[in-house]
Scaffold this active site. Structure first.
Site, PDB file in Angstrom:
ATOM      1  CG  HIS A 135      -0.323  15.138   0.485  1.00 45.45           C
ATOM      2  ND1 HIS A 135      -1.143  14.969  -0.614  1.00 45.45           N
ATOM      3  CD2 HIS A 135      -0.742  14.232   1.404  1.00 45.45           C
ATOM      4  CE1 HIS A 135      -2.022  14.007  -0.363  1.00 45.45           C
ATOM      5  NE2 HIS A 135      -1.801  13.539   0.849  1.00 45.45           N
TER       6      HIS A 135
ATOM      7  CG  ASN B   1      -5.074   7.818  -4.452  1.00 46.51           C
ATOM      8  OD1 ASN B   1      -4.097   7.108  -4.641  1.00 46.51           O
ATOM      9  ND2 ASN B   1      -5.185   8.604  -3.399  1.00 46.51           N
TER      10      ASN B   1
ATOM     11  CG  HIS C 215      -1.900   1.133   1.246  1.00 48.64           C
ATOM     12  ND1 HIS C 215      -3.131   1.041   1.870  1.00 48.64           N
ATOM     13  CD2 HIS C 215      -1.860   2.379   0.712  1.00 48.64           C
ATOM     14  CE1 HIS C 215      -3.785   2.186   1.716  1.00 48.64           C
ATOM     15  NE2 HIS C 215      -3.021   3.026   1.030  1.00 48.64           N
TER      16      HIS C 215
ATOM     17  CG  ASP D  87      -1.805   4.999   3.434  1.00 45.13           C
ATOM     18  OD1 ASP D  87      -1.727   5.279   2.219  1.00 45.13           O
ATOM     19  OD2 ASP D  87      -2.751   5.411   4.158  1.00 45.13           O
TER      20      ASP D  87
ATOM     21  CG  HIS E 222      -0.952   6.717  -2.063  1.00 43.06           C
ATOM     22  ND1 HIS E 222      -2.185   6.621  -2.669  1.00 43.06           N
ATOM     23  CD2 HIS E 222      -1.117   6.237  -0.801  1.00 43.06           C
ATOM     24  CE1 HIS E 222      -3.066   6.113  -1.804  1.00 43.06           C
ATOM     25  NE2 HIS E 222      -2.441   5.873  -0.671  1.00 43.06           N
TER      26      HIS E 222
ATOM     27  CE  LYS F  14      -7.755   1.519  -1.399  1.00 44.56           C
ATOM     28  NZ  LYS F  14      -6.603   2.394  -1.236  1.00 44.56           N
TER      29      LYS F  14
HETATM   30  C1  NCD Z   1      -4.007   8.769   0.914  1.00 46.13           C
HETATM   31  C2  NCD Z   1      -3.497   9.676  -0.216  1.00 46.13           C
HETATM   32  O1  NCD Z   1      -3.038  10.789   0.061  1.00 46.13           O
HETATM   33  O2  NCD Z   1      -3.510   9.265  -1.385  1.00 46.13           O
HETATM   34  N1  NCD Z   1      -4.152   9.534   2.100  1.00 46.13           N
HETATM   35  C3  NCD Z   1      -4.234   9.070   3.368  1.00 46.13           C
HETATM   36  O3  NCD Z   1      -4.458   9.859   4.276  1.00 46.13           O
HETATM   37  N2  NCD Z   1      -4.056   7.793   3.665  1.00 46.13           N
HETATM   38  C4  NCD Z   1      -5.269   8.111   0.494  1.00 46.13           C
HETATM   39  C5  NCD Z   1      -5.640   6.901   1.303  1.00 46.13           C
HETATM   40  O4  NCD Z   1      -4.847   5.953   1.447  1.00 46.13           O
HETATM   41  O5  NCD Z   1      -6.777   6.799   1.779  1.00 46.13           O
HETATM   42 ZN    ZN Z   2      -6.945   4.696   2.267  1.00 47.86          ZN
HETATM   43 ZN    ZN Z   3      -3.323   5.008   0.904  1.00 48.06          ZN
END
Ligand code: NCD
Ligand code: ZN
Ligand code: ZN
Ligand code: ZN
Length: 437
Positions: free
Chosen positions: A307, A95, A61, A303, A63, A145
């Site tokens: 940002h 996403n 998991h 996760d 991004h 997902k």
């Molecule tokens: C994630 C993101 O910024 O893409 N943010 C988060 O707070 N976990 C999205 C997600 O995993 O839900």
């Molecule tokens: Zn999430």
């Molecule tokens: Zn996430």
């Protein structure tokens, strides 16, 4: 045969045990695991000073962003951060901008990733409708997902019926459905710029509990395979434990932040600590930890959600996770709060099995030489300024940790060693389960 490199003076995690041994690598494969003196001759030797060598860690998991979100992170910076954190195989979330919701967008991701990856990456896609699952898998994604509480491209999967229909498709195709479980009917949507306290109040325990309950019920009816992302509550974990006992095919993951931080950090870190699901109270953190320990939480995942700092000031949820995961989890091991074998299992074999990552998770002869060398003796403070991620902040910043990544091998080559990225060539590959056309 001559090996390309011998890793010597190591403690090797081999079939669930720690062996005083070395590893010989030829090309991208492990060719020998055994006493240093018994290894074949090699072009080079890397003495790892008695440190522990584990199978390359897997993160199911994260991004990586890229494309129009490259200002937050891109495939190179993201995978550099991953290998610095000891990860050799990743599953990237859909996403993105544009969103990964069509076979075209999956193929664009595959094309764009080539040559930019420091480690292997597979990815998720989100179907615009259940009947599009097959097409997405054929184009190369590894798993599906969904976000129950938001839409990437017009799709909605927020009721049990919608999730049930999707699960019928994913289970008939033999893939896992991963869910961000928060019931949209129970979360407040007051836009950006919330204080972390208000944000947490808008993402209540009930929203996670209710969403997990719905997803489990749909999974039972559809005979599906469910994976619950980032569990954060005692109530949510309890539902999953009960479902497992009932024979439902469900797994779940926990993050370093939900295992180690309470909302007490809001005072110090403010909006930087905003994440979804939010940080909770001690009662929940203890439940997550206990469930990792006994295996009810199957998998550990970062996760990693970068940002910009300016976006964090507007309370965008998420923060980078690759480079704090090993220090945090192995410090919990050293403090006796998590068993070592469980942490390894949850970062290697379990995710490999659940997501059919055949090249990952095991050290043995003939296997891909993806390896993570961990130092369990050093003490250091987490320093966000040293992150390879573009996102140089963390609610773990300044924490005293008792473990760190010493080296990371991807496909037979050390890419990260003693604080530096040492391989200029990017050997990571895009991984995919089905044939892509
Ligand atoms: C994630 C993101 O910024 O893409 N943010 C988060 O707070 N976990 C999205 C997600 O995993 O839900
Ligand atoms: Zn999430
Ligand atoms: Zn996430
Ligand atoms: Zn391919």
């Amino acid at each position: 045969m001559e090996a390309s490199v011998n890793i010597t003076n190591a403690k090797v995690w081999h079939r669930g045990e720690i062996l005083e041994a070395g590893i010989s690598i030829a090309d991208d494969r492990i060719v020998e695991v055994g006493k240093d003196s018994s290894l074949p001759r090699a072009e080079r030797e890397l003495d790892v000073g008695g440190r522990l060598v584990f199978p390359g860690l897997i993160d199911v998991h994260c991004h990586l962003r890229d494309f129009e979100l490259s200002y937050k992170e891109d495939f190179s910076s993201g995978t550099a951060s991953a290998v610095a954190g000891g990860f050799t195989t990743l599953l990237d979330m859909p996403n993105t901008k544009p969103p990964t919701t069509t076979p075209e967008s999956v193929r664009a991701k595959i094309r764009s990733m080539r040559g930019k990856l420091f480690c292997d990456v597979g990815f998720y896609a989100t179907p615009k409708a259940p009947e599009q699952v097959g097409g997405l898998l054929d184009s190369g994604c590894m798993a599906i997902k969904i976000y129950m509480a938001r839409s990437l491209d017009g799709e909605t999967y927020s009721t049990e019926e919608e999730i049930y229909k999707l699960l019928r498709e994913t289970s008939s195709q033999g893939v896992v459905l991963s869910v961000h479980a928060e019931d949209p009917k129970m979360i407040g949507m007051l836009g950006e710029n919330l204080s972390p306290y208000l944000h947490a109040r808008f993402h209540p325990i009930k929203a996670e509990e209710r969403a997990i309950e719905m997803a489990l019920s749909a999974t039972k009816r559809a005979h599906g395979r469910l994976h619950v992302c980032h569990v954060s509550t005692l109530e949510g974990v309890s539902k999953i434990i009960r479902a497992k006992r009932d024979g439902i095919d469900v797994t779940c993951e926990a993050t370093p932040h939900h295992a180690a931080l309470t909302k007490d950090v809001f005072g110090r870190f403010g909006k930087m600590a905003v994440v979804e699901p939010p940080l909770r109270s001690k009662r929940h953190v203890e439940a997550v930890l206990k469930s990792i320990s006994n295996g009810d939480v199957d998998i550990l995942a970062t996760d990693h959600a970068p940002h910009t700092l300016e976006e964090k000031e507007r309370a965008y949820p998420g923060f980078p996770g690759f480079e704090i995961a090993v220090p945090v989890f192995f410090t919990l091991v050293r403090e006796g709060l998590l068993p070592l074998d469980r942490v390894i299992d949850a970062l290697t074999i379990r995710p490999a099995r659940r997501f059919s990552l055949y090249n990952a998770g095991i050290i043995d002869v003939g296997r891909m030489a993806n390896l993570t060398v961990i130092d369990l003796k050093r003490e250091k403070r987490i320093d966000q300024n040293r992150f390879f991620s573009k996102a140089k902040y963390s609610p773990f910043n300044g924490m005293l940790v008792k473990a760190g990544v010493y080296a990371t091998f991807v496909r037979g080559r050390e890419v990260f060693l003693d604080g530096e990225i040492v391989s200029p060539t990017k050997l990571g590959k895009v991984i995919h389960g089905h044939i892509h056309r």
